[in-house]
Design an enzyme around this catalytic site. Structure first.
Site, PDB file in Angstrom:
ATOM      1  N   GLU A  45     -10.069  -0.839  -5.182  1.00  0.00           N
ATOM      2  CA  GLU A  45      -9.099  -0.386  -6.189  1.00  0.00           C
ATOM      3  C   GLU A  45      -9.627  -0.582  -7.615  1.00  0.00           C
ATOM      4  O   GLU A  45      -8.849  -0.666  -8.559  1.00  0.00           O
ATOM      5  CB  GLU A  45      -7.772  -1.157  -6.018  1.00  0.00           C
ATOM      6  N   GLY A 102       0.825  -1.201   0.000  1.00  0.00           N
ATOM      7  CA  GLY A 102       0.000   0.000   0.000  1.00  0.00           C
ATOM      8  C   GLY A 102       0.856   1.245   0.000  1.00  0.00           C
ATOM      9  O   GLY A 102       1.804   1.357   0.776  1.00  0.00           O
ATOM     10  N   TYR A 103       0.533   2.179  -0.881  1.00  0.00           N
ATOM     11  CA  TYR A 103       1.286   3.433  -0.984  1.00  0.00           C
ATOM     12  C   TYR A 103       0.374   4.652  -0.861  1.00  0.00           C
ATOM     13  O   TYR A 103       0.830   5.788  -0.927  1.00  0.00           O
ATOM     14  CB  TYR A 103       2.079   3.485  -2.293  1.00  0.00           C
TER      15      TYR A 103
END
Length: 185
Positions: A86, A7-8
Site C-alpha cells: 500500500e 480491506g476494501y
C-alpha cells in the site's frame, strides 16, 4: 493488543499476510472509487492503472473485510507487507467497523485502513474522478508487474459479490470494460 486491518480492494480476496479471523462488514462515511493510480502493481509510471481508494461521502457505507491479527510477530509481518503493498496510499486511518447495518455501535473500533488521498503533494499517483468510459478505457489498457489492471477490477467485482455487496461503481466499470473488450475482438 489486537490489530484489525480493513480491506476494501484487493485485500478482500487476497490478504497476503497471516490473520486469525476474517469478518465481512463495512465502514461508514466513505465510498469506494477507482481514483488511485497504480504505477507499481497494475500499471507503470508511463501508463498508470487504476485501483480503488476511499472518498469521504456523507451517509455512504463501504463494504469489505476486516482481518484480526492476534500475535505480535504476525502484526509486524502484516504491517511490513502492507507498507510495501500500500506504499502509494498516503494516509492511515483508524475507523469504526460494523457488521450489522442496523447496529448503532461498531463491532470493532480502530480498524486500520489505508487511504490514497487527493492531496497531490503527498500522493503523486492520485488520478481523481473521470467518466466511467475514461476509467474503463484506462483499465483496459493498463498492465503492470502484478498483471493486467482489468484482472484487479474483475477479481474485486467477484470478491464483492461473494460477500453480498453490489457496488454500483465497480459493477458499472466492470460492465464497461467487458463492453470495450468485446468491441475490440
Amino acid at each position: 493488543m489486537v490489530m484489525w486491518v480493513f480491506g476494501y480492494g484487493s485485500l478482500i480476496s487476497r490478504a497476503g499476510f497471516h490473520y486469525d479471523e476474517r469478518v465481512v462488514g463495512f465502514i461508514k462515511g466513505y465510498r469506494r472509487v477507482f481514483y488511485q493510480g497504480s504505477t507499481d502493481h497494475r500499471g507503470t509510471p508511463e501508463f498508470p492503472g487504476r485501483t480503488v481508494t476511499l472518498e469521504p461521502a456523507e451517509g455512504e457505507i463501504c463494504w469489505g473485510a476486516a482481518y484480526k491479527i492476534l500475535k505480535k510477530e504476525d502484526e509486524e509481518t502484516a504491517l511490513e507487507h502492507l507498507e510495501v503493498r500500500e506504499k502509494q496510499y498516503d494516509k492511515r486511518e483508524y475507523l469504526d467497523f460494523y457488521t450489522d447495518p442496523n447496529a448503532t455501535s461498531p463491532a470493532v473500533t480502530g480498524v486500520l485502513v489505508y487511504i490514497a488521498t487527493s492531496d497531490k503533494k503527498s500522493n503523486v499517483n492520485y488520478l481523481g474522478p473521470a467518466s466511467v468510459e475514461e476509467i474503463a478505457r484506462q483499465i483496459v489498457e493498463a498492465k503492470g508487474p502484478a498483471g493486467p489492471n482489468r484482472d484487479y477490477l474483475f477479481i474485486l467485482e467477484k470478491a464483492l459479490l461473494q460477500i453480498g455487496c453490489k457496488d454500483q461503481h465497480v459493477i458499472d466499470l466492470a460492465n464497461e470494460v467487458r463492453r470495450i473488450l468485446a468491441e475490440e475482438h
